[in-house]
Design an enzyme around this catalytic site. Structure first.
Site, short mmCIF file in Angstrom:
data_model
loop_
_atom_site.label_atom_id
_atom_site.label_comp_id
_atom_site.label_asym_id
_atom_site.label_seq_id
_atom_site.Cartn_x
_atom_site.Cartn_y
_atom_site.Cartn_z
CB SER A 73 66.50 100.85 -36.96
OG SER A 73 66.20 101.42 -35.72
C1 SAM Z 1 63.35 103.02 -33.32
S1 SAM Z 1 62.77 102.14 -31.92
C2 SAM Z 1 64.15 101.13 -31.54
C3 SAM Z 1 64.41 99.98 -32.41
C4 SAM Z 1 65.07 98.87 -31.65
N1 SAM Z 1 66.43 99.18 -31.24
C5 SAM Z 1 65.00 97.60 -32.46
O1 SAM Z 1 66.06 97.05 -32.81
O2 SAM Z 1 63.89 97.14 -32.70
C6 SAM Z 1 62.92 103.26 -30.53
C7 SAM Z 1 62.55 102.66 -29.20
O3 SAM Z 1 62.95 103.56 -28.18
C8 SAM Z 1 62.00 103.50 -27.15
N2 SAM Z 1 62.14 104.68 -26.30
C9 SAM Z 1 61.70 105.95 -26.53
N3 SAM Z 1 62.01 106.75 -25.48
C10 SAM Z 1 62.69 105.98 -24.59
C11 SAM Z 1 63.28 106.24 -23.30
N4 SAM Z 1 63.23 107.44 -22.71
N5 SAM Z 1 63.89 105.21 -22.67
C12 SAM Z 1 63.96 103.98 -23.24
N6 SAM Z 1 63.40 103.68 -24.43
C13 SAM Z 1 62.78 104.67 -25.11
C14 SAM Z 1 60.69 103.40 -27.91
O4 SAM Z 1 59.63 102.93 -27.09
C15 SAM Z 1 61.06 102.44 -29.05
O5 SAM Z 1 60.80 101.12 -28.71
#
Ligand code: SAM
Length: 212
Positions: free
Chosen positions: A65
């Site tokens: 992000s």
């Molecule tokens: C915008 S990225 C997050 C950025 C992260 N917090 C960082 O600092 O790099 C969103 C993340 O949520 C994960 N994600 C999506 N659906 C999910 C779920 N149901 N449970 C856990 N993680 C999930 C994605 O694979 C992705 O890695």
């Protein structure tokens, strides 16, 4: 590490121009953002853009992000040093590292195994020993470690997941982007009577997927 290598000047500038300038003021959050080496969390080849005012690609088609959004969510979560935090969507591990500077312990769940594995190794290499990452589905939360003082969700569900509300401590804060394409960033506080909900701002996150 020399001053130039560890890029602390770029981080100080990022905090001043992107984060403080837009109204984030909690000193511990600003300090965490000045300290965590974002260039160690971006995809190879993007290190030179790590302190830009934008999200950046990581593996598996996902993103780390924008720094400002990480700071806004961390501030909204209102974390005290003794508190325990759950993050949904570990991704690169960057937000987890920022939260780890604010909390006693951070639990973080990532649905893509490759990302969970890389983040686990990276966080350990960087010395973040108060973060536990698990590969799994964030919709279920992490009941074994509940209740949480704060829950920070970094992928967007269409509705607030009930399990996450249930796993908040009384007095706990849930920060979550809700919606399909563009989302509202919501702050939900658990009170002794129920939940108080406010909408903070419009945001754009990748969807929170429902694994089959
Ligand atoms: C915008 S990225 C997050 C950025 C992260 N917090 C960082 O600092 O790099 C969103 C993340 O949520 C994960 N994600 C999506 N659906 C999910 C779920 N149901 N449970 C856990 N993680 C999930 C994605 O694979 C992705 O890695």
């Amino acid at each position: 590490m020399s001053e130039a290598d560890d890029r602390s000047e770029a981080r100080a500038r990022m905090v001043r121009t992107q984060i403080e300038a837009r109204g984030v003021s909690e000193p511990r959050v600003l300090d965490a953002m000045r300290t965590v080496p974002r260039h160690r969390f971006v995809a190879e080849g993007y290190e030179g853009r790590a302190y830009d005012d934008s999200p950046l690609p990581i593996a598996a088609g996902q993103t780390i992000s924008q720094p400002y959004i990480v700071a806004v969510m961390s501030e909204a979560a209102g974390i005290q040093p003794h508190e325990v935090v759950l993050e949904i969507g570990t991704g690169s591990g960057y937000q987890a590292a920022v939260l780890a500077r604010l909390a006693r312990h951070v639990y973080s769940i990532e649905v893509v195994k490759e990302l969970a594995d890389v983040a686990t190794t990276r966080l350990a290499e960087l010395g973040f020993d108060n973060v536990t990452v698990r590969h799994g589905d964030g919709y279920a939360g992490w009941p074994e470690h509940a209740p949480f003082d704060a829950i920070v969700v970094t992928a967007a569900p269409p509705e607030v997941p009930d399990a996450l509300k249930d796993q908040l401590a009384v007095g706990g804060r849930l920060v979550v982007p809700v919606g399909e394409y563009e989302q509202d960033l919501r702050l939900i506080r658990r009170t002794p009577e129920g939940y108080d909900e406010t909408t903070m701002m419009g945001v754009r996150f990748v969807p929170m997927v429902k694994p089959r």
